[in-house]
Design a protein around this motif. Structure first.
Motif, PDB file in Angstrom:
ATOM      1  N   GLU A   1    -116.486 -62.676  59.785  1.00 18.51           N
ATOM      2  CA  GLU A   1    -115.920 -62.492  59.337  1.00 18.51           C
ATOM      3  C   GLU A   1    -114.782 -62.334  58.065  1.00 18.51           C
ATOM      4  N   ALA A   2    -115.160 -61.096  57.691  1.00 19.92           N
ATOM      5  CA  ALA A   2    -114.483 -60.084  56.959  1.00 19.92           C
ATOM      6  C   ALA A   2    -113.032 -59.992  57.947  1.00 19.92           C
ATOM      7  N   ALA A   3    -113.466 -59.575  59.134  1.00 16.89           N
ATOM      8  CA  ALA A   3    -112.608 -58.651  59.811  1.00 16.89           C
ATOM      9  C   ALA A   3    -110.901 -59.179  59.829  1.00 16.89           C
ATOM     10  N   VAL A   4    -110.440 -58.016  59.511  1.00 18.84           N
ATOM     11  CA  VAL A   4    -109.166 -57.656  59.325  1.00 18.84           C
ATOM     12  C   VAL A   4    -108.355 -58.387  60.705  1.00 18.84           C
ATOM     13  N   ALA A   5    -108.713 -57.425  61.611  1.00 23.59           N
ATOM     14  CA  ALA A   5    -108.380 -57.802  63.232  1.00 23.59           C
ATOM     15  C   ALA A   5    -109.451 -57.478  64.435  1.00 23.59           C
ATOM     16  N   VAL A   6    -108.406 -58.083  65.127  1.00 31.02           N
ATOM     17  CA  VAL A   6    -110.066 -57.708  66.406  1.00 31.02           C
ATOM     18  C   VAL A   6    -109.452 -57.753  67.527  1.00 31.02           C
ATOM     19  N   MET A   7    -109.561 -56.867  67.990  1.00 32.61           N
ATOM     20  CA  MET A   7    -108.662 -55.474  69.578  1.00 32.61           C
ATOM     21  C   MET A   7    -110.144 -55.856  70.781  1.00 32.61           C
ATOM     22  N   PRO A   8    -109.399 -57.022  71.029  1.00 30.04           N
ATOM     23  CA  PRO A   8    -110.342 -57.292  71.857  1.00 30.04           C
ATOM     24  C   PRO A   8    -109.679 -57.398  73.624  1.00 30.04           C
TER      25      PRO A   8
ATOM     26  N   PRO B   1    -114.246 -53.842  75.947  1.00 25.94           N
ATOM     27  CA  PRO B   1    -114.133 -53.203  74.660  1.00 25.94           C
ATOM     28  C   PRO B   1    -113.620 -54.006  73.902  1.00 25.94           C
ATOM     29  N   ASN B   2    -113.840 -53.809  73.311  1.00 26.79           N
ATOM     30  CA  ASN B   2    -114.090 -54.994  71.654  1.00 26.79           C
ATOM     31  C   ASN B   2    -114.139 -54.149  69.735  1.00 26.79           C
ATOM     32  N   ILE B   3    -112.504 -54.088  69.682  1.00 30.61           N
ATOM     33  CA  ILE B   3    -112.746 -53.166  68.466  1.00 30.61           C
ATOM     34  C   ILE B   3    -112.611 -54.300  67.090  1.00 30.61           C
ATOM     35  N   ILE B   4    -113.777 -54.034  66.278  1.00 31.63           N
ATOM     36  CA  ILE B   4    -113.159 -54.825  64.597  1.00 31.63           C
ATOM     37  C   ILE B   4    -113.136 -54.436  63.736  1.00 31.63           C
ATOM     38  N   PHE B   5    -111.873 -54.486  62.750  1.00 30.99           N
ATOM     39  CA  PHE B   5    -111.389 -53.975  62.534  1.00 30.99           C
ATOM     40  C   PHE B   5    -111.816 -54.053  61.164  1.00 30.99           C
ATOM     41  N   LEU B   6    -112.367 -53.373  59.857  1.00 29.39           N
ATOM     42  CA  LEU B   6    -113.210 -54.421  59.058  1.00 29.39           C
ATOM     43  C   LEU B   6    -112.002 -53.847  57.644  1.00 29.39           C
ATOM     44  N   PRO B   7    -111.592 -54.250  55.924  1.00 30.73           N
ATOM     45  CA  PRO B   7    -110.666 -54.211  55.049  1.00 30.73           C
ATOM     46  C   PRO B   7    -112.463 -52.924  53.977  1.00 30.73           C
ATOM     47  N   GLU B   8    -111.412 -52.816  52.976  1.00 26.15           N
ATOM     48  CA  GLU B   8    -112.308 -52.267  52.288  1.00 26.15           C
ATOM     49  C   GLU B   8    -113.414 -53.010  51.466  1.00 26.15           C
ATOM     50  N   GLU B   9    -112.863 -54.272  51.143  1.00 23.75           N
ATOM     51  CA  GLU B   9    -114.011 -54.954  50.511  1.00 23.75           C
ATOM     52  C   GLU B   9    -114.555 -56.185  51.189  1.00 23.75           C
ATOM     53  N   VAL B  10    -115.194 -56.329  51.291  1.00 22.43           N
ATOM     54  CA  VAL B  10    -116.073 -56.984  52.190  1.00 22.43           C
ATOM     55  C   VAL B  10    -116.940 -58.041  51.098  1.00 22.43           C
ATOM     56  N   PRO B  11    -116.766 -59.503  50.719  1.00 22.56           N
ATOM     57  CA  PRO B  11    -117.526 -60.235  49.965  1.00 22.56           C
ATOM     58  C   PRO B  11    -118.569 -60.049  50.145  1.00 22.56           C
ATOM     59  N   GLU B  12    -120.278 -60.096  49.456  1.00 27.14           N
ATOM     60  CA  GLU B  12    -121.872 -60.162  49.864  1.00 27.14           C
ATOM     61  C   GLU B  12    -122.032 -60.622  50.885  1.00 27.14           C
TER      62      GLU B  12
ATOM     63  N   GLU C   1    -102.094 -49.276  57.699  1.00 26.89           N
ATOM     64  CA  GLU C   1    -100.763 -49.644  56.766  1.00 26.89           C
ATOM     65  C   GLU C   1    -101.377 -50.504  56.089  1.00 26.89           C
ATOM     66  N   LYS C   2    -101.994 -51.422  56.428  1.00 25.65           N
ATOM     67  CA  LYS C   2    -102.579 -52.528  56.154  1.00 25.65           C
ATOM     68  C   LYS C   2    -101.632 -53.430  56.131  1.00 25.65           C
ATOM     69  N   ARG C   3    -100.749 -53.831  57.140  1.00 27.22           N
ATOM     70  CA  ARG C   3     -99.473 -54.571  57.346  1.00 27.22           C
ATOM     71  C   ARG C   3    -100.005 -55.702  57.297  1.00 27.22           C
ATOM     72  N   TYR C   4    -101.442 -56.592  57.987  1.00 23.25           N
ATOM     73  CA  TYR C   4    -101.819 -57.660  57.939  1.00 23.25           C
ATOM     74  C   TYR C   4    -101.715 -57.826  55.886  1.00 23.25           C
ATOM     75  N   GLU C   5    -101.713 -57.299  55.088  1.00 16.87           N
ATOM     76  CA  GLU C   5    -101.079 -58.434  54.216  1.00 16.87           C
ATOM     77  C   GLU C   5    -100.062 -58.391  53.638  1.00 16.87           C
ATOM     78  N   LEU C   6     -98.912 -57.873  54.179  1.00 19.17           N
ATOM     79  CA  LEU C   6     -97.607 -57.438  54.091  1.00 19.17           C
ATOM     80  C   LEU C   6     -97.403 -59.005  54.234  1.00 19.17           C
ATOM     81  N   ASP C   7     -96.762 -59.447  53.282  1.00 14.81           N
ATOM     82  CA  ASP C   7     -95.752 -60.531  53.254  1.00 14.81           C
ATOM     83  C   ASP C   7     -94.625 -61.161  53.615  1.00 14.81           C
ATOM     84  N   ASN C   8     -94.116 -60.197  54.808  1.00 16.45           N
ATOM     85  CA  ASN C   8     -92.421 -60.107  55.150  1.00 16.45           C
ATOM     86  C   ASN C   8     -92.792 -60.674  56.779  1.00 16.45           C
ATOM     87  N   GLY C   9     -93.876 -61.533  56.615  1.00 12.63           N
ATOM     88  CA  GLY C   9     -93.284 -62.512  57.885  1.00 12.63           C
ATOM     89  C   GLY C   9     -93.848 -61.099  59.332  1.00 12.63           C
ATOM     90  N   GLU C  10     -93.738 -60.107  59.669  1.00 12.21           N
ATOM     91  CA  GLU C  10     -94.065 -59.136  60.525  1.00 12.21           C
ATOM     92  C   GLU C  10     -95.681 -59.460  61.289  1.00 12.21           C
TER      93      GLU C  10
END
Length: 194
Positions: A142-149, A125-136, A166-175
């Motif tokens: 290209e828009a994926a925020v994460a991929v779980m292969p 399986p390959n799971i592609i996670f998308l954000p709420e807003e994607v440029p046209e 939880e949108k942790r990919y947006e956090l600037d906490n080094g985690e």
């Protein structure tokens, strides 16, 4: 009569009790109750996911995939995993070798198999996670925020879905995800969380 009962018992024992496993669809892919049957216009799917307050996620699978089977049997069948996905995600299944037409987020119409080639999906399986807003002009990959292969355990899978929800990919906490996952493993080992 005994022969019939014996034959029925032999057939029943030959198949494992998969009561928690999703049903097999006509396309040879497992179907979870929380998977959406859409027209595979990903812009429409994204809008619908957003309207429901959920995140769009693409599950790329293929017929006969033992790792897909493993995920459906051992992970997605677990109530806490299934409930979390259903509550937070709008899941669209894509067949790696399918001919159903998809309209990618960038507007390109192509078959499932061509779309997965475009997205550089090599295995399932390959799971592609998308954000709420994607440029046209962005494709799904290209828009994926994460991929779980690949197939992962309950902990890793639930951590990935939680990290995205939880949108942790947006956090600037080094985690990043690896650090988040390592922390969650430690918390589980310490008995501080599920």
């Amino acid at each position: 009569m005994r022969t019939w009962i014996g034959a029925a018992l032999a057939v029943a024992m030959a198949f494992p009790a998969w009561s928690g496993v999703a049903q097999m669809g006509d396309d040879g892919l497992y179907k979870e109750p929380w998977m959406r049957d859409t027209f595979k216009d990903l812009r429409e799917d994204l809008a619908e996911a957003n309207a429901e307050g959920k995140r769009l996620v693409l599950f790329v699978e293929q017929r006969g995939c033992i790792y897909c089977h493993q995920m459906h049997e051992e992970v997605f069948s677990l109530p806490d995993v299934s409930e979390f996905i259903e509550e937070n995600f709008f899941v669209v299944q894509i067949n790696l070798h399918g001919d159903t037409e998809i309209t990618d987020l960038d507007g390109e119409s192509l078959s499932e198999k061509r779309a997965t080639q475009k997205w550089r999906v090599l295995f399932t399986p390959n799971i592609i996670f998308l954000p709420e807003e994607v440029p046209e002009d962005s494709s799904a990959i290209e828009a994926a925020v994460a991929v779980m292969p690949g197939a992962f355990s309950k902990g890793t899978t639930l951590d990935m879905f939680t990290w995205v929800a939880e949108k942790r990919y947006e956090l600037d906490n080094g985690e990043d995800f690896q650090r988040y996952h390592a922390r969650r493993i430690q918390e589980r080992d310490d008995g501080n969380t599920d």
